[in-house]
Design a protein around this motif. Structure first.
Motif, PDB file in Angstrom:
ATOM      1  N   ARG A  36       0.834  -1.205   0.000  1.00 20.13           N
ATOM      2  CA  ARG A  36       0.000   0.000   0.000  1.00 20.13           C
ATOM      3  C   ARG A  36       0.868   1.255   0.000  1.00 20.13           C
ATOM      4  NH1 ARG A  36      -1.135   3.383   3.640  1.00 20.13           N
ATOM      5  NH2 ARG A  36      -0.535   2.065   5.394  1.00 20.13           N
ATOM      6  N   PHE A  46      -7.714   2.957   0.972  1.00 19.01           N
ATOM      7  CA  PHE A  46      -7.926   1.506   1.042  1.00 19.01           C
ATOM      8  C   PHE A  46      -9.215   1.208   1.801  1.00 19.01           C
ATOM      9  CE2 PHE A  46      -4.507  -0.124  -1.161  1.00 19.01           C
ATOM     10  CZ  PHE A  46      -4.164  -1.421  -0.858  1.00 19.01           C
ATOM     11  N   VAL A  49     -12.290   1.908  -0.332  1.00 24.13           N
ATOM     12  CA  VAL A  49     -12.502   0.890  -1.372  1.00 24.13           C
ATOM     13  C   VAL A  49     -13.062  -0.383  -0.757  1.00 24.13           C
ATOM     14  CG1 VAL A  49     -11.311  -0.616  -3.020  1.00 24.13           C
ATOM     15  CG2 VAL A  49     -10.751   1.826  -2.942  1.00 24.13           C
ATOM     16  N   TYR A  75      -9.771  -7.742  -0.248  1.00 24.43           N
ATOM     17  CA  TYR A  75      -8.495  -7.162   0.180  1.00 24.43           C
ATOM     18  C   TYR A  75      -7.332  -7.785  -0.590  1.00 24.43           C
ATOM     19  CZ  TYR A  75      -5.048  -5.514   3.713  1.00 24.43           C
ATOM     20  OH  TYR A  75      -4.004  -4.923   4.380  1.00 24.43           O
ATOM     21  N   LEU A  78      -7.363  -6.452  -4.121  1.00 26.34           N
ATOM     22  CA  LEU A  78      -6.895  -5.068  -4.138  1.00 26.34           C
ATOM     23  C   LEU A  78      -5.375  -5.012  -3.987  1.00 26.34           C
ATOM     24  CD1 LEU A  78      -7.498  -2.032  -4.181  1.00 26.34           C
ATOM     25  CD2 LEU A  78      -7.901  -2.172  -1.703  1.00 26.34           C
ATOM     26  N   GLU A  81      -3.720  -6.123  -7.249  1.00 24.14           N
ATOM     27  CA  GLU A  81      -3.846  -5.122  -8.302  1.00 24.14           C
ATOM     28  C   GLU A  81      -2.945  -3.924  -8.041  1.00 24.14           C
ATOM     29  OE1 GLU A  81      -7.988  -4.236  -8.811  1.00 24.14           O
ATOM     30  OE2 GLU A  81      -8.451  -6.286  -9.432  1.00 24.14           O
TER      31      GLU A  81
END
Length: 93
Positions: A36, A46, A49, A75, A78, A81
């Protein structure tokens, strides 16, 4: 014949669940935070989302708590990605 259908339905549900568990495999907590942060994404973003609080994401990153299955899948997706996008942006050596 009905018993076969029930067994088939159970097998399909079991495979679906196994697939979701595989999809929800998370890196270690410190790696979650590193991914992150490397992308320059805030806890707030985060959390938005994932539709959880910033404190929840922070606890996941510190390893204090773990997300439930549905949140874990989202999670993990995410994180994958974001990690892929961060890798793509870095110039190759």
């Amino acid at each position: 014949m009905k018993a076969n259908t029930v067994q088939g339905d159970d097998a399909a549900r079991a495979e679906e669940l196994a697939g979701r568990v595989r999809a929800g495999q998370l890196p270690p907590p410190a790696e979650r935070a590193r991914i992150r942060q490397a992308a320059g994404v805030t806890l707030e973003h985060f959390a938005g989302v994932l539709r959880v609080s910033q404190m929840t994401v922070s606890r996941w990153e510190r390893g204090e708590t773990e997300p439930g299955l549905d949140q874990r899948v989202m999670y993990a997706r995410l994180l994958r990605e974001v990690a892929a996008a961060t890798t793509e942006e870095q110039p190759s050596a």
